[in-house]
Scaffold this active site. Structure first.
Site, short mmCIF file in Angstrom:
data_model
loop_
_atom_site.label_atom_id
_atom_site.label_comp_id
_atom_site.label_asym_id
_atom_site.label_seq_id
_atom_site.Cartn_x
_atom_site.Cartn_y
_atom_site.Cartn_z
N GLU A 298 0.71 -1.25 0.05
CA GLU A 298 -0.04 -0.04 0.23
C GLU A 298 0.64 1.28 -0.11
O GLU A 298 0.66 2.29 -0.59
CB GLU A 298 -1.01 0.01 1.13
CG GLU A 298 -2.14 0.86 1.22
CD GLU A 298 -3.08 0.64 2.36
OE1 GLU A 298 -4.08 0.13 2.13
OE2 GLU A 298 -2.59 0.89 3.47
N GLU B 237 2.11 1.59 -3.61
CA GLU B 237 0.99 2.17 -4.35
C GLU B 237 0.68 3.76 -4.13
O GLU B 237 0.61 4.50 -4.92
CB GLU B 237 -0.30 1.44 -3.80
CG GLU B 237 -1.46 1.60 -4.86
CD GLU B 237 -2.60 0.82 -4.26
OE1 GLU B 237 -2.53 0.24 -3.50
OE2 GLU B 237 -3.68 0.97 -5.12
N CYS C 30 -8.35 -1.94 4.28
CA CYS C 30 -8.28 -3.10 5.22
C CYS C 30 -9.56 -3.48 6.08
O CYS C 30 -9.56 -4.48 6.34
CB CYS C 30 -7.13 -2.83 6.37
SG CYS C 30 -5.69 -2.24 5.68
N SER D 260 -7.25 1.49 -2.11
CA SER D 260 -6.21 0.85 -2.58
C SER D 260 -6.50 -0.51 -2.95
O SER D 260 -7.43 -1.02 -2.39
CB SER D 260 -5.31 0.68 -1.19
OG SER D 260 -4.45 -0.09 -1.32
N LYS E 72 -15.44 -9.85 8.78
CA LYS E 72 -14.45 -10.54 7.93
C LYS E 72 -14.93 -11.79 7.54
O LYS E 72 -14.51 -12.36 6.30
CB LYS E 72 -13.41 -10.82 9.20
CG LYS E 72 -12.57 -9.43 9.18
CD LYS E 72 -11.38 -9.40 8.43
CE LYS E 72 -10.82 -8.08 8.40
NZ LYS E 72 -9.96 -7.66 7.28
N GLU F 248 -16.05 -10.81 4.11
CA GLU F 248 -14.83 -10.77 3.28
C GLU F 248 -14.39 -12.00 2.88
O GLU F 248 -13.95 -12.15 1.49
CB GLU F 248 -13.83 -10.03 4.11
CG GLU F 248 -12.57 -9.44 3.12
CD GLU F 248 -11.50 -8.81 3.91
OE1 GLU F 248 -11.08 -7.55 3.67
OE2 GLU F 248 -10.83 -9.33 4.67
N GLU G 91 -13.85 -12.93 -5.19
CA GLU G 91 -12.65 -12.85 -5.71
C GLU G 91 -11.30 -13.32 -4.78
O GLU G 91 -10.40 -13.28 -5.27
CB GLU G 91 -12.46 -11.19 -6.06
CG GLU G 91 -12.69 -10.37 -5.17
CD GLU G 91 -14.42 -9.98 -5.00
OE1 GLU G 91 -14.99 -10.91 -5.15
OE2 GLU G 91 -14.37 -8.86 -4.32
N CYS H 67 -10.21 -1.78 15.10
CA CYS H 67 -10.47 -2.95 15.46
C CYS H 67 -10.69 -3.40 16.74
O CYS H 67 -11.31 -4.28 17.10
CB CYS H 67 -9.76 -3.91 14.69
SG CYS H 67 -9.44 -3.46 13.03
#
Ligand code: SF4
Ligand code: SF4
Ligand code: SF4
Ligand code: SF4
Lengths: 474, 214
Positions: free
Chosen positions: A163, A166, A183, A203, A242, A245, A250, A387
């Site tokens: 990141e 990037e 994230c 990102s 999560k 996710e 993908e 978190c």
């Protein structure tokens, strides 16, 4: 497919309609009249689990037939040995499946733990808020018969490498700024739902959890000499989103799921208790290498501002080729919903913003849409203090403890960082070796294949009410 | 002893209560530290047994709990004198309680309930009686009466700080040294629907009335 099943629910038999959940929901996903059972609009819901944390309407178990409670536990995916009360707002769990897999000797069981687990797990065993127990956590996971104890913090270090590179690239070229972190899956889902036209500002990095997942079945499998198809990859997360996710289409590497299943901090505690492990008296054990070795920068991902601080520690040195003078970046620490700062990276004046809690993000999104956003880099975390305050974290019995709980967990995270020998991601020897032996250059061909992703618009087709029905009931 | 001083009590304003049951949960939590109940829900290994109950009608919700009656009828009904006036609170001595239900029947507010007794988070067996369970004779669990004791001898973590002025007039330190100035239910109520009311400590009757009747 699992991802189509809603994860957050409200039990209409238990909900009193107080609507405290609606007051904490950052995206107005809770629908209903006061005094009546509420429903979750699954389309809008970002699965952050803040409603699960605040709900105090419990099943009065002494008044209900035991069978009814048993059925409810099963419906919620809880182990039958769980004794804690059931609340109206809840997230469905995966502990039953994980327990089954742990007993399967044909599988190679790998686990990773998010940075925020080690500062909160002990609370489930009655230790003071924020007690830091990375060693006991690793020992408990080993007793649960995981073959490899890895760490999401390692993935956080990889994230910084990818990141950070990037970001520097985008700032130099002036393209697609501001760049948002990616994230937090609740934030990503919200962006896909509420601002699909801005998705190329995110990102392209996968979250640290998915990065570790991808590396476990490639690099890790090679190191351990195991067949990736035999690996059962579990992640322990403070976050109810999560699981969503890891089920995204993908999130696959060479035809295999990167992370097979996610359990929350609370579910890990259930598994430990279920196995009869005496957590309090466990010795301190270490994580396995290579995917368990992390820097202090990796461990602060658990608090709001952490990703930013870790990125600046590395970004500063990559841009200036000088050592960063101070590792404790107080200007990004704090609890306000929106914090901004300007950081001097050599010639470059980097403007950054940290958003804690999704309800603070809409102003920024509007600025970006209007082309008036002054920042280069924006960290967004869905939960109010990052978190440590996630929906899968230990739930408090007393609302009066919330502030001190978050505070204690946060200072524990910072203490963990300050005691690490290596505190910058790019100086983590395991990361240096990973790039040298396997990944090559950040943003290169292999990282692109394994560690980066794309997003999808979730702009609405269904009406909110029918989605609410689908989300609110089982 | 000051003749004017009366027992304090917690009263609820139905118009403010949203029925979240946070008060019930908090009450349970602070009274069961001995049962291993910590700060997190995961530490609970027993049923949630509060000492106040949120009641619900078509038009309102509000918690009901002990009024700490000056001439407590429950105490009069108790055949073993397990209910006493202590430090401005009507308190039940759980060890002396024989579970006869007389107090529960005598209470005009339904503020007393009888439940299993717990010790160390597990059911506390009754020393003499046995009952058939799972086709085996097993010791019966002890049953005891539970009621609001204004959080006497309990600690409310974070309570006074977060409670702020939620305690209404607050307790005068002299009246209750070992009583928490903010009972757990008062401290946690998100709507400030609960108030600890001190009766009889003021100088005039009108002040008393104001404290008791809305
Ligand atoms: S789910 Fe819980 S917090 Fe939400 S309205 Fe129902 S009882 Fe209240
Ligand atoms: S999980 Fe989060 S977004 Fe979904 S309903 Fe609950 S609070 Fe709202
Ligand atoms: S905590 Fe307050 S609002 Fe909630 S049920 Fe109790 S009295 Fe009512
Ligand atoms: S239990 Fe009932 S009768 Fe006894 S003091 Fe309390 S309100 Fe009065």
């Amino acid at each position: 497919m699992r991802s189509s099943e809603p994860i957050i629910h409200i039990d209409p038999e238990l909900c009193t309609g107080c609507r405290r959940c609606a007051a904490v929901c950052p995206v107005d996903a809770i629908i209903g009249e006061p005094g009546r059972p509420q429903e979750v609009d699954a389309h809008r819901c970002v699965i952050c689990g803040q409603c699960v944390q605040i709900c105090t309407a419990y099943a009065p178990d002494h008044l209900e037939p035991a069978d009814g409670l048993k059925a409810k536990r099963l419906q919620r995916g809880q182990l039958p040995s769980v004794r804690e009360p059931l609340f109206a707002a809840y997230s469905t769990g995966q502990a039953l499946g994980v327990k089954r897999a742990l007993a399967d000797s044909a599988l190679y069981k790998v686990v990773q733990c998010a940075p925020a687990i080690r500062v909160s797990l002990a609370e489930e065993f009655g230790l003071p808020l924020g007690t830091l127990t990375p060693g006991k956590m690793a020992a408990a996971l080993r007793r649960l018969k995981f073959d490899r104890i890895y760490d999401t913090n390692f993935g956080a270090d990889v994230t910084i490498m990818e990141e950070g590179t990037e970001l520097i690239g985008r700032v130099m070229s002036g393209e697609r700024l501001p760049m948002f972190t990616s994230c937090c899956p609740a934030w990503v889902k919200h962006a896909e739902t509420a601002a699909p036209e801005l998705l190329d500002h995110l990102s392209s990095c996968k979250s640290p959890m998915q990065m570790v997942g991808a590396l476990v079945k490639t690099y890790g499998a090679k190191q351990d000499g195991v067949d990736p198809a035999k690996i059962y990859s579990v992640a322990v997360m403070p976050c109810t989103c999560k699981e969503f996710e890891c089920s995204r289409e993908e999130m696959e590497v060479d035809g295999l799921r990167e992370v097979d299943v996610v359990i929350t901090t609370r579910e890990l505690a259930h598994l430990i208790k279920d196995a009869g492990i005496d957590f309090m008296n466990l010795p301190d054990e270490s994580f396995d290498s290579p995917l368990g070795l992390y820097s202090g920068a990796g461990s602060i991902f658990g608090v709001t501002g952490g990703v930013m601080e870790a990125a600046i520690r590395t970004g500063y040195e990559l841009v200036t080729h000088e050592t960063i003078p101070n590792l404790q970046l107080d200007f990004v620490r704090g609890e306000e919903g929106l914090r901004t700062a300007t950081v001097q990276l050599g010639e470059l004046e980097l403007k950054v913003a940290v958003v804690a809690g999704l309800k603070y993000v809409s102003a920024i999104l509007n600025q970006v849409k209007a082309g008036q956003c002054p920042y280069h880099f924006i960290e967004v975390m869905g939960c109010p203090e990052g978190c440590v305050s996630g929906g899968g974290q230990p739930k408090l019995l007393l609302e009066t403890m919330r502030k001190s709980a978050y505070q204690a967990r946060k200072s524990s995270v910072y203490r963990h960082d300050s005691h690490q020998q290596v505190r910058k991601s790019h100086e983590n020897p395991a990361i240096i070796k990973l790039y040298k032996d396997f990944l090559g250059e950040p943003l290169g061909h292999v990282p692109h294949h394994l560690l980066h992703t794309t997003y999808q618009s979730r702009e609405k087709a269904v009406s909110p009410i029918s989605a609410g029905r689908e989300g609110g009931r089982i | 002893m000051n003749h004017a001083s009366s027992n304090s009590l917690v009263i609820a304003e139905a118009a403010k209560c949203i029925g979240c049951k946070a008060c019930e949960l908090a009450c349970f939590a602070v009274h069961n530290r001995d049962n291993g109940v910590g700060t997190a829900v995961g530490t609970v290994t027993m049923p949630v047994l509060p000492r106040l109950y949120v009641i619900r009608t078509d038009s309102f919700t509000m918690p009901v709990q002990c009024r700490q009656c000056e001439n407590a009828p429950c105490a009069g009904a108790c055949p073993v004198q397990a209910i006493r006036q202590q430090d401005g609170v009507i308190a039940i001595d759980a060890e002396a309680c024989i579970g006869c239900k007389a107090c529960a029947l005598a209470c005009p507010f339904g503020a007393i309930s009888l439940y299993k007794a717990y010790s160390g988070g597990a059911e506390l067996p009754q020393p003499l009686l046995q009952e058939r369970r799972d086709s085996k004779l097993q010791r019966k669990t002890r049953i005891t009466a539970y009621k609001c004791d204004l959080c006497r001898n309990t600690e409310i973590p974070g309570g006074s700080a977060a409670g702020g002025d939620a305690g209404g007039r607050g307790a005068s330190a002299a009246a209750a040294q070992d009583r928490n100035p903010y009972p757990a239910c008062v401290a946690v109520c998100p709507e400030k629907a609960l108030q600890l009311v001190e009766v009889g400590t003021g100088s005039s009757r009108s002040l008393n009335r104001e404290g008791v009747i809305f």
